[in-house]
Design a protein around this motif. Structure first.
Motif, PDB file in Angstrom:
ATOM      1  N   ASN A  53     -31.013  -5.367 -42.547  1.00  0.00           N
ATOM      2  CA  ASN A  53     -32.031  -5.516 -43.608  1.00  0.00           C
ATOM      3  C   ASN A  53     -33.283  -5.146 -43.095  1.00  0.00           C
ATOM      4  O   ASN A  53     -33.455  -5.799 -41.901  1.00  0.00           O
ATOM      5  CB  ASN A  53     -31.994  -7.085 -44.117  1.00  0.00           C
ATOM      6  N   TYR A  55     -37.756  -4.632 -43.347  1.00  0.00           N
ATOM      7  CA  TYR A  55     -38.920  -5.406 -43.899  1.00  0.00           C
ATOM      8  C   TYR A  55     -40.204  -4.440 -43.414  1.00  0.00           C
ATOM      9  O   TYR A  55     -40.534  -4.004 -42.408  1.00  0.00           O
ATOM     10  CB  TYR A  55     -39.242  -6.727 -43.403  1.00  0.00           C
ATOM     11  N   CYS A 321     -31.129 -12.821 -47.664  1.00  0.00           N
ATOM     12  CA  CYS A 321     -32.547 -12.049 -47.047  1.00  0.00           C
ATOM     13  C   CYS A 321     -33.753 -12.692 -47.919  1.00  0.00           C
ATOM     14  O   CYS A 321     -33.825 -13.124 -48.965  1.00  0.00           O
ATOM     15  CB  CYS A 321     -32.358 -10.572 -47.358  1.00  0.00           C
ATOM     16  N   CYS A 325     -37.584  -8.472 -48.236  1.00  0.00           N
ATOM     17  CA  CYS A 325     -36.696  -7.402 -47.797  1.00  0.00           C
ATOM     18  C   CYS A 325     -36.488  -6.175 -48.731  1.00  0.00           C
ATOM     19  O   CYS A 325     -36.825  -6.483 -49.984  1.00  0.00           O
ATOM     20  CB  CYS A 325     -35.231  -8.161 -47.812  1.00  0.00           C
TER      21      CYS A 325
END
Length: 559
Positions: A53, A55, A321, A325
């Protein structure tokens, strides 16, 4: 737990996505800097990576510039994620918090510091010796001080101030803190390939800030600082040296451990670089959890190399998440319609009923879209088109269709028809004039309205004979023209060679007796645009015989 930081110098350089390189690190958290991508250019294979995941923080004022991203394995999903250092970009309810004292910076300055996409903060949980612990990872890409832009020097120092303020505030709240990324300043002379060539090395403001931000271990006292000096630094600094350079903690004496090299001079071949990529951590975490830290100069693909750290703790994964995300972005979860949806072919099994036709984007109903995408044939059946205005008169009877109407209906039947090249008759060189005249003659007949009659067979034969005669005439002329061109080819070539000399012949450098390379001055000044020759070997230390020698020669004007 393993964590990696790497300035990748453009995330779009990974043509097939970034998953392969992420898997090669086998790390729980991978922080990358200088992604050089904005949100509108972020593709799905880069944002949504299987098993991770991610960012992102994007530059808001300039495209293809700055930007950072943090990739976490799904087994190490953070509990919170925040963009920026100021808190101005944080989502309500999901901010990491602890912003410290920002009184020294105005609201405009704070917004400008977060406007270039230089920080991502993630909060993780792990089980320590004293129970559950929080770990905050601050992924930063610190600004570079451009000597030609004095305002950037002040911007860089303000960013350092803000970073220290935020990191210390989080540390004071009881969480462990790791600050990692491209700091854009080499700390000690041992971290620079040629510190003697840098004016006032120790007086550099960035190095002074690092002196205040970092705690000097006993191993570093022999590197130019005495214990009294360290005491003065700790006493006079605002932070008291609360963070540790983890690489120097494990390798206090290692030299030539560089993480960045100039690509313009090929300095990586001679390891003529600097160490400006760091993993900083609070002293307690380094002493209790860090197992090892090292650089990875063997990994190519950027002008920087990765740095990794291994910790003994195991991260806990959040059940969901954070909102930041990329999986929650509308463009990647199907909520936002893409232009490609209107260009794909409709499945043949789909049927359109007149009673259940709904309005669709573009002021087209289902029948029109079906007709545009499947203009003529579906399977073995012919689809009827709606009658055009020319096909029906006022009484409702079908009118006689002209050749132009048939041509237009075929061309407008599919959107792709507008992007196909126009098919023209290929004839020998020199016959273009005849072709154009023939086309204009035929267009005059074909563009008649429905009320005018088509040409007779006799007229067609007359037009065809005229075209043939004109082709033969022009073909004869083109042959004589080609022959005259062949006759003049030699003299013309010689003339241009006398006018355009081409690049000057490179001289041989005196040390290696090898051909030099031609360079052009691009820095503003009296020599802007001038060309010069230098040794073709990569840049390196003067004591390295394999490095570039000091040969230099200006290219004289007119040569």
């Amino acid at each position: 737990m393993k964590i990696v930081t790497w300035n990748i110098n453009g995330i779009r350089t990974f043509k097939n996505g970034i998953k392969k390189i992420l898997d090669s690190f086998d790390a729980d958290i991978i922080c990358v800097q200088e992604t050089k991508v904005t949100r509108d250019l972020l593709d799905e294979k880069t944002a949504i990576v299987d098993g991770y995941n991610s960012y992102f923080s994007f530059s808001r004022g300039r495209g293809g510039y700055s930007g950072v991203a943090t990739y976490c394995k799904d087994t190490a999903t953070p509990f919170l994620a925040e963009e920026g250092l100021t808190g101005l970009l944080a989502n309500q309810g999901e901010a990491v918090g602890c912003y410290g004292d920002q009184v020294g910076l105005s609201s405009e300055e704070l917004l400008a510091l977060d406007n270039e996409g230089r920080a991502i903060i993630t909060q993780h949980h792990f089980m320590g010796t004293d129970g559950p612990q929080k770990l905050i990872v601050i992924n930063v890409y610190c600004p570079r001080a451009d000597p030609d832009k004095p305002e950037r020097k002040q911007y860089k120092l303000q960013f350092y101030q803000l970073l220290q303020c935020r990191a210390e505030a989080i540390l004071s709240s009881g969480s462990h803190v790791i600050v990692l990324g491209d700091v854009n300043t080499s700390h000690r002379p041992i971290d620079h390939c040629n510190p003697d060539d840098v004016d006032n090395f120790e007086d550099n403001p960035g190095r002074k800030w690092l002196d205040h931000f970092l705690f000097e271990t006993e191993e570093n006292t022999e590197d130019g600082n005495t214990e009294d000096d360290l005491a003065d630094i700790s006493q006079n600094s605002a932070s008291g040296g609360k963070f540790v350079d983890s690489f120097r903690h494990f390798h206090p004496k290692r030299s030539n451990a560089f993480t960045c090299w100039s690509t313009l001079t090929g300095a990586r071949q001679t390891n003529y670089g600097t160490r400006i990529d760091y993993i900083f951590s609070d002293r307690s975490l380094v002493e209790t959890a860090f197992i090892g830290v090292d650089i990875m100069p063997e990994v190519e693909g950027s002008d920087h190399c990765p740095v990794w750290a291994q910790l003994s703790c195991t991260l806990q994964s959040s059940p969901k998440c954070p909102h930041l995300c990329t999986r929650h972005m509308p463009e990647f979860i199907g909520k936002q319609q893409k232009l490609s949806r209107f260009l794909v072919k409709v499945p043949e099994k789909q049927s359109v009923s007149k009673g259940s036709v709904e309005s669709l984007p573009g002021s087209q109903d289902a029948g029109e879209i079906w007709e545009n995408l499947n203009p003529v044939v579906l399977g073995n059946s012919v689809v009827k088109k709606r009658p055009t205005v020319r096909e029906a008169d006022t009484n409702g009877h079908k009118a006689k269709r002209s050749k132009q109407t048939k041509t237009e209906s075929n061309a407008k039947g599919s959107l792709l028809a507008f992007f196909k090249p126009k098919q023209t008759l290929l004839i020998p060189s020199g016959g273009n004039l005849a072709l154009k005249q023939a086309e204009s003659s035929q267009d005059g007949v074909g563009s008649e309205s429905d009320t005018r009659s088509c040409p007779s067979d006799a007229q067609k034969e007359t037009n065809l004979s005229k075209v043939t005669a004109m082709e033969n005439e022009v073909e004869g002329e083109s042959t004589s023209i080609d022959k005259s061109k062949d006759c003049k080819k030699g003299p013309c070539t010689g003339f241009w060679k006398t006018v355009l000399h081409g690049p000057p012949q490179p001289p041989l450098c005196k040390s290696h007796n090898e051909p030099c390379v031609l360079r052009t001055v691009k820095k503003a000044g009296p020599n802007l645009g001038r060309q010069f020759f230098v040794c073709a070997r990569p840049q390196g230390h003067a004591s390295n015989p394999q490095a570039r020698c000091n040969f230099f020669a200006w290219v004289e004007k007119g040569k």
